[in-house]
Design an enzyme around this catalytic site. Structure first.
Site, PDB file in Angstrom:
ATOM      1  N   ASP A 393      77.676   4.829   3.013  1.00 32.15           N
ATOM      2  CA  ASP A 393      76.255   4.892   3.062  1.00 32.15           C
ATOM      3  C   ASP A 393      75.825   3.521   2.420  1.00 32.15           C
ATOM      4  O   ASP A 393      76.459   3.052   1.325  1.00 32.15           O
ATOM      5  CB  ASP A 393      75.490   5.946   2.343  1.00 32.15           C
ATOM      6  CG  ASP A 393      74.037   5.915   2.351  1.00 32.15           C
ATOM      7  OD1 ASP A 393      73.531   5.559   3.447  1.00 32.15           O
ATOM      8  OD2 ASP A 393      73.581   5.811   1.197  1.00 32.15           O
ATOM      9  N   THR A 395      72.486   1.969   1.116  1.00 37.04           N
ATOM     10  CA  THR A 395      71.496   1.943   0.081  1.00 37.04           C
ATOM     11  C   THR A 395      72.105   2.920  -1.099  1.00 37.04           C
ATOM     12  O   THR A 395      72.479   4.054  -1.075  1.00 37.04           O
ATOM     13  CB  THR A 395      70.402   2.453   0.274  1.00 37.04           C
ATOM     14  OG1 THR A 395      69.829   1.522   1.644  1.00 37.04           O
ATOM     15  CG2 THR A 395      69.194   2.178  -0.778  1.00 37.04           C
ATOM     16  N   GLY A 548      69.712   4.007   7.380  1.00 41.60           N
ATOM     17  CA  GLY A 548      68.696   3.982   8.200  1.00 41.60           C
ATOM     18  C   GLY A 548      67.856   2.826   8.318  1.00 41.60           C
ATOM     19  O   GLY A 548      66.940   2.593   8.817  1.00 41.60           O
ATOM     20  N   LYS A 575      73.214  11.442  10.066  1.00 41.54           N
ATOM     21  CA  LYS A 575      74.541  10.593   9.801  1.00 41.54           C
ATOM     22  C   LYS A 575      75.727  11.334  10.134  1.00 41.54           C
ATOM     23  O   LYS A 575      76.929  10.724   9.970  1.00 41.54           O
ATOM     24  CB  LYS A 575      74.212  10.485   8.113  1.00 41.54           C
ATOM     25  CG  LYS A 575      73.177   9.377   7.803  1.00 41.54           C
ATOM     26  CD  LYS A 575      73.356   9.257   6.189  1.00 41.54           C
ATOM     27  CE  LYS A 575      72.192   8.058   6.018  1.00 41.54           C
ATOM     28  NZ  LYS A 575      72.041   7.753   4.306  1.00 41.54           N
ATOM     29  N   ASP A 594      75.521   8.925  -1.397  1.00 41.88           N
ATOM     30  CA  ASP A 594      74.900   9.409  -3.031  1.00 41.88           C
ATOM     31  C   ASP A 594      73.528  10.201  -2.811  1.00 41.88           C
ATOM     32  O   ASP A 594      72.983  10.641  -3.657  1.00 41.88           O
ATOM     33  CB  ASP A 594      74.694   8.301  -3.861  1.00 41.88           C
ATOM     34  CG  ASP A 594      73.388   7.383  -3.264  1.00 41.88           C
ATOM     35  OD1 ASP A 594      73.076   7.318  -2.150  1.00 41.88           O
ATOM     36  OD2 ASP A 594      72.767   6.669  -4.097  1.00 41.88           O
ATOM     37  N   ASP A 598      72.925  12.490   2.838  1.00 42.76           N
ATOM     38  CA  ASP A 598      74.271  12.059   3.219  1.00 42.76           C
ATOM     39  C   ASP A 598      75.223  13.507   3.014  1.00 42.76           C
ATOM     40  O   ASP A 598      76.431  13.695   3.666  1.00 42.76           O
ATOM     41  CB  ASP A 598      74.962  11.300   1.982  1.00 42.76           C
ATOM     42  CG  ASP A 598      74.157   9.982   2.077  1.00 42.76           C
ATOM     43  OD1 ASP A 598      73.858   9.398   3.245  1.00 42.76           O
ATOM     44  OD2 ASP A 598      74.180   9.278   0.845  1.00 42.76           O
TER      45      ASP A 598
END
Length: 711
Positions: A393, A395, A548, A575, A594, A598
């Site tokens: 992921d 961010t 995203g 996701k 995180d 997710d």
């Protein structure tokens, strides 16, 4: 405050949020009497490991040392040992009864754990290692007493073999139990580092109270060199914190007002005042302990393999013994039949095979925990070596999740530093993440900021303030439209390139409508991410990223890091579909994330890895939790998985190979050529095999797993 075309970013998470309590809700940090738990020491570290249920490390240790002491006279007074080494044991009344008497004590005392365990396996109809050992020592015990009592004229004096067998078996179990208990023991040692008392700040000043009396919202003083008594948030002061007990990283981390701090970490250089947010079971440390306890209790394909092997080996040993006895009896030598059968039953007790896999898993779990990699499910460790692609992921994982000032451009007649200083002066009263990024950048350049007054936030457009008697605006395109200002073409060329890669652009506009310059901010890429990506690729693992964010933003980060594949503009709920898409190509996926969004992807992937600074839900969905937020810790998982797999196979090959060669020799298949494996040699070799397997597993401790040391 709002800044035109960029959105709010979440405040930074701390080194570890609080994993929720386990099912019982009572996983207190052990080792600290003020947390309501009881101290776990090496004596009571493991109670749940199948064949060792109800046994403690200290029990095996104590029985080993006493058995070893009793074994010395048994071996010394053994006629066979005297004959082999060429000495004559002293003769006096009762000397001949020293081996039988002490051997019986050894059998009943030292052999008790194996006899009880074997009987339980027999009752449960789940034959395994304990039954194999019990069978071997029981046969040796009976044969030796037959000889000592002169029954049948047999020469089966196996007292010294029995003594050494029990002693070395106890040693092997002691080594195994220590390794199995050390992961929990390491965490108990961490918990023991929690202070017993804390300095609570009240309206009347400071008071020293037991840690158990602290409650959320209490204000505590943590002095230089002192440990945090609970989780909390710094409200006053700044200090470098040693968080190595949580993250495995030795480098100190600066923590100031608004930053979270974790129980047990150390303020190394300055005093800070901290508002308590969590105590007892709710602290990060208690959560870590729960995760490791879950890992120790979790099932494993490798463990299941060892269990099945143990059952097979029981039937193999019993069958080999029966065939040996029948074969030698048919040859007309009953004494040889008994001797060979006893030897086979001793040799066919390959405890090393049962030790090979669980010992490697136990040490791997412990080493991972020390490096800040918390393995909740052992299957995750086993699968990590087979992963083809790691999906990060973006961010908060590859990036910090906070904006960072990237570039500054000034119009003709202005300087970049003066544009930044002016923007920072206007933004200095704002708490917006973008504003903080601009102020931080000015401070990093040691710029002197002019005084600003009359700060005002313009919703959806930007901010303004009076600086040196003039009104200065800072904002995005909406601000320029409202002010009717046209961006100079030379500046527009620069800012257009920033926008194309997804950066947020803010303009600095003077009170006469002149655009003085612009700055760009972007989500800051972690420096460690570049190392993590390149190191994974060197190991033959592809790296993908899911986010995203807009495609141009994602592509810019991917190009910066050298990522192989990008999934951009992915809705939070989709996701896990990207994980499934990779799996549909035949790839095995490790997902690193995180956030709450997710969690489905973490659960779907072959290995789900939650960054420790993330949410509780993400942690619950993952098989592995990284206690820190360093993506390089994924490399530690890969290296540990591959190394532990190699050790498992080395141990299996050694233990199985030993039995394949030794059992036929013990049965006497080469007796016609004069090659016979004696019971004494068989007992020593079997025990040596166990020790070799245990020592080989210990070599895993040499593996460097600190994220900063992984290449």
């Amino acid at each position: 405050m709002s800044h035109g075309n960029h959105s709010h970013h979440p405040a930074p998470a701390g080194p570890l949020t609080h994993p929720p309590a386990g099912a019982d809700g009572h996983a207190n940090p052990a080792g600290n009497p003020h947390h309501g738990g009881h101290a776990h020491d090496d004596d009571h570290a493991v109670h749940t490991h199948g064949q060792h249920a109800g046994h403690s490390t200290a029990m095996f240790k104590n029985r080993f040392w006493l058995t070893l002491a009793l074994s010395v006279p048994v071996v010394f007074f053994s006629p066979m040992m005297g004959h082999l080494l060429g000495y004559m044991a002293p003769e006096f009344p009762g000397a001949a009864w020293i081996p039988p008497v002490l051997g019986t004590v050894i059998f009943l005392y030292g052999g008790q754990p194996f006899l009880k365990g074997g009987l339980q396996e027999l009752k449960d109809r789940t034959p395994g290692m304990m039954l194999l050992i019990a069978m071997a020592i029981a046969v040796a015990f009976a044969a030796s007493w037959v000889t000592s009592l002169g029954i049948g004229g047999f020469d089966l004096d196996f007292w010294w073999e029995l003594a050494l067998l029990v002693a070395i078996m106890l040693l092997g179990h002691w080594i195994e139990m220590r390794a199995l208990g050390s992961a929990q023991g390491a965490l108990d040692a961490l918990a023991a580092l929690l202070p017993d008392e804390a300095e609570r700040i009240t309206g009347n000043g400071l008071e020293t109270v037991p840690v158990s009396e602290l409650a959320p919202n209490d204000l505590v003083l943590v002095r230089p060199g002192a440990r945090m008594p609970a989780d909390g948030t710094v409200v006053d002061g700044q200090a470098e914190f040693d968080e190595s007990m949580i993250t495995g990283e030795s480098k100190t981390v600066p923590r100031g007002a608004g930053d979270p701090v974790v129980a047990g970490t150390v303020a190394t250089d300055s005093s800070v005042r901290v508002r308590v947010t969590a105590v007892g079971d709710q602290t990060a440390l208690a959560g870590i302990q729960r995760l490791v306890e879950e890992a120790q209790a979790s099932s494993s394909r490798a463990q299941a393999l060892a269990d099945r092997a143990a059952a097979f080996l029981f039937y193999f040993a019993a069958g080999a013994g029966v065939l040996t006895f029948i074969g030698w009896t048919l040859l007309g030598s009953v004494p040889d039949a008994v001797t060979r059968t006893v030897t086979v039953l001793v040799i066919a007790c390959p405890h090393a095979l049962g030790l090979a896999i669980p010992l490697v898993i136990a040490i791997s779990t412990e080493q991972a925990a020390r490096a800040g990699v918390l393995i909740k499910n052992r299957m995750a460790l086993e699968r990590m070596r087979t992963v083809d692609v790691v999906l990060f992921d973006k961010t908060g994982t590859l990036t910090t999740g906070e904006p960072e000032l990237k570039e500054i451009a000034a119009t003709e007649g202005a300087e970049a530093d003066s544009v930044l200083a002016l923007a920072a002066a206007v933004e200095s009263d704002s708490e917006h993440p973008v504003a903080r990024a601009i102020v931080r950048a000015a401070a990093a350049r040691n710029l002197e900021l002019p005084a600003a007054t009359g700060f005002a936030a313009l919703a959806g457009r930007g901010v303004r303030a009076a600086v040196d008697g003039r009104t200065v605006h800072v904002g995005g395109p909406a601000l320029l439209r409202e002010l009717g200002v046209v961006e100079p073409e030379a500046l527009a060329v620069r800012t257009r390139a920033w926008k194309d890669r997804g950066a947020a652009v803010l303009h600095v506009v003077d009170d006469d409508g002149a655009v003085l310059g612009a700055v760009s901010t972007e989500d800051a890429v972690r420096a460690e991410s570049r190392q993590a990506v390149s190191a994974l690729q060197r190991r033959g693992i592809k790296v993908a990223m899911v986010t995203g964010d807009a495609r141009q933003v994602a592509q810019a980060v991917a190009a910066d890091l050298g990522i192989d594949e990008v999934f951009a503009e992915v809705l939070p709920a989709d996701k896990d579909k990207k994980v499934a898409e990779l799996q549909a190509r035949g790839l095995k996926v490790a997902m690193v994330g995180d956030g709450v969004n997710d969690s489905p992807a973490l659960a779907r992937a072959e290995v789900g890895i939650a960054i420790g600074a993330g949410t509780d839900v993400a942690m619950e969905s993952a098989g592995v939790v990284l206690a820190g937020n360093d993506p390089r810790a994924v490399l530690s998982m890969v290296d540990l998985s591959r190394a532990s797999y190699r050790k498992m196979w080395q141990n299996l090959v050694w233990a199985a190979g030993y039995n394949i060669l030794s059992v036929p020799l013990a049965a006497g298949v080469l007796a016609f050529a004069g090659v016979v494996l004696s019971p004494a040699a068989g007992a020593v070799l079997m025990s040596a095999s166990t020790v070799v397997v245990a020592l080989n597993a210990q070599l895993l401790r040499r593996l460097k797993l600190n994220p900063s040391e992984v290449q």
